[in-house]
Scaffold this active site. Structure first.
Site, PDB file in Angstrom:
ATOM      1  N   LYS A   1       0.824  -1.213   0.000  1.00  0.00           N
ATOM      2  CA  LYS A   1       0.000   0.000   0.000  1.00  0.00           C
ATOM      3  C   LYS A   1       0.862   1.269   0.000  1.00  0.00           C
ATOM      4  O   LYS A   1       2.044   1.262   0.357  1.00  0.00           O
ATOM      5  CB  LYS A   1      -0.921  -0.009   1.229  1.00  0.00           C
ATOM      6  CG  LYS A   1      -2.104  -0.986   1.130  1.00  0.00           C
ATOM      7  CD  LYS A   1      -3.142  -0.498   0.147  1.00  0.00           C
ATOM      8  CE  LYS A   1      -4.349  -1.414   0.023  1.00  0.00           C
ATOM      9  NZ  LYS A   1      -5.237  -1.393   1.188  1.00  0.00           N
TER      10      LYS A   1
ATOM     11  N   ARG B   1      -5.094  -9.884   3.458  1.00  0.00           N
ATOM     12  CA  ARG B   1      -5.228  -9.856   1.998  1.00  0.00           C
ATOM     13  C   ARG B   1      -3.878  -9.440   1.410  1.00  0.00           C
ATOM     14  O   ARG B   1      -3.402  -8.324   1.653  1.00  0.00           O
ATOM     15  CB  ARG B   1      -6.335  -8.874   1.606  1.00  0.00           C
ATOM     16  CG  ARG B   1      -6.606  -8.784   0.119  1.00  0.00           C
ATOM     17  CD  ARG B   1      -7.747  -7.824  -0.162  1.00  0.00           C
ATOM     18  NE  ARG B   1      -8.050  -7.733  -1.585  1.00  0.00           N
ATOM     19  CZ  ARG B   1      -7.447  -6.905  -2.424  1.00  0.00           C
ATOM     20  NH1 ARG B   1      -6.513  -6.057  -1.992  1.00  0.00           N
ATOM     21  NH2 ARG B   1      -7.787  -6.898  -3.707  1.00  0.00           N
TER      22      ARG B   1
END
Length: 286
Positions: free
Chosen positions: A221, A255
């Site tokens: 991210k 995830r």
């Protein structure tokens, strides 16, 4: 006990959700699994590596080309059905915010609806109830799907995450979704700047202490990239550091793009916490 449709998982099990993008423009793999055969090979690989869940997405999260409902269905439904046939024991998740898509993928065999956009389509929870599917309840701070946050502000981002996700979960229960089949996702980077995502990571125990199982999506991210000043392809170490913190705070589902490395981190944290035995212990004993 966490129930993902007809599959139950004990409270001390940490689950890996492997990402399989059915998009030509995903931020990380740049469309590596856009075509069918590479996508099937990706599923086979991550299942062999021990991923309990595969998360199939037909629309990238970031802004880009318009993908309407019909195109999202075309990208996901047939693939879900084929994965269900080949891998009857794997949990199939579909990353969608649209009820129309949710209904079609559940009919094709999906077990979990991963709503990364915080109930933008309220009917998605109704679909989960109708099909007995599990549902992810996420926090985006009101940001619309596929838009980036701009100077978003919270009095306390963690309090907002807790209130929003718990509220969505309770609404889903009222609609008929099994209480054991709901996951809360603080949604790092979604509706958040880097400071917000760092705070959510640092204080994740405030979300896990609600008693609802928590999913985190940390893999590569931007908050990791900005923290370490690294591009997308060089964020694995930072991702795994954040993973360890979230595991220590009690997150249940992860995830990820990198299954093997994530599993090793989760096993190490679980063993330090005392919920998993070492694979072998001969040092100083043999």
């Amino acid at each position: 006990m966490l129930r993902l449709r007809d599959k139950d998982f004990d409270d001390d099990q940490l689950l890996v959700m492997a990402i399989v993008n059915r998009t030509p423009d995903s931020f990380y793999d740049k469309g590596a699994t856009w075509d069918d055969e590479p996508a099937f090979e990706r599923v086979r690989e991550v299942v062999a590596q021990g991923a309990e869940i595969v998360d199939i997405g037909g629309v990238k999260a970031a802004p880009g080309d318009v993908v309407d409902v019909a195109e999202e269905i075309r990208r996901t439904v047939g693939f879900v059905a084929a994965v269900r046939e080949e891998h009857p024991d794997v949990v199939i998740s579909v990353d969608t915010w649209r009820a129309e898509v949710g209904r079609e993928v559940c009919a094709a065999g999906a077990d979990l609806l991963n709503d990364a956009w915080s109930g933008h389509d309220p009917a998605l929870a109704e679909v989960a109830a109708e099909y007995g599917a599990a549902l992810v309840c996420s926090h985006t701070g009101g940001v619309a799907p596929r838009t980036r946050p701009h100077r978003v502000a919270y009095d306390d981002v963690v309090e907002d995450v807790v209130a929003t996700t718990v509220g969505l979960a309770e609404r889903a229960v009222a609609l008929g979704v099994d209480r054991r089949s709901l996951l809360l996702d603080p949604a790092h980077d979604f509706g958040k700047n880097t400071w917000h995502s760092l705070a959510v990571t640092r204080r994740l125990d405030e979300l896990t202490s609600t008693g609802w199982p928590v999913l985190v999506s940390l893999s590569n991210k931007d908050f990791v990239g900005e923290t370490l000043d690294l591009p997308v392809g060089e964020r694995l170490t930072g991702t795994l550091a954040a993973t360890a913190i979230c595991a220590w705070h009690g997150a249940r589902v992860y995830r990820v793009h990198e299954v093997v490395e994530t599993r090793q981190v989760l096993d190490m944290v679980a063993t330090i916490r005392g919920t998993r035995l070492p694979a072998r212990t001969v040092r100083g004993l043999a």
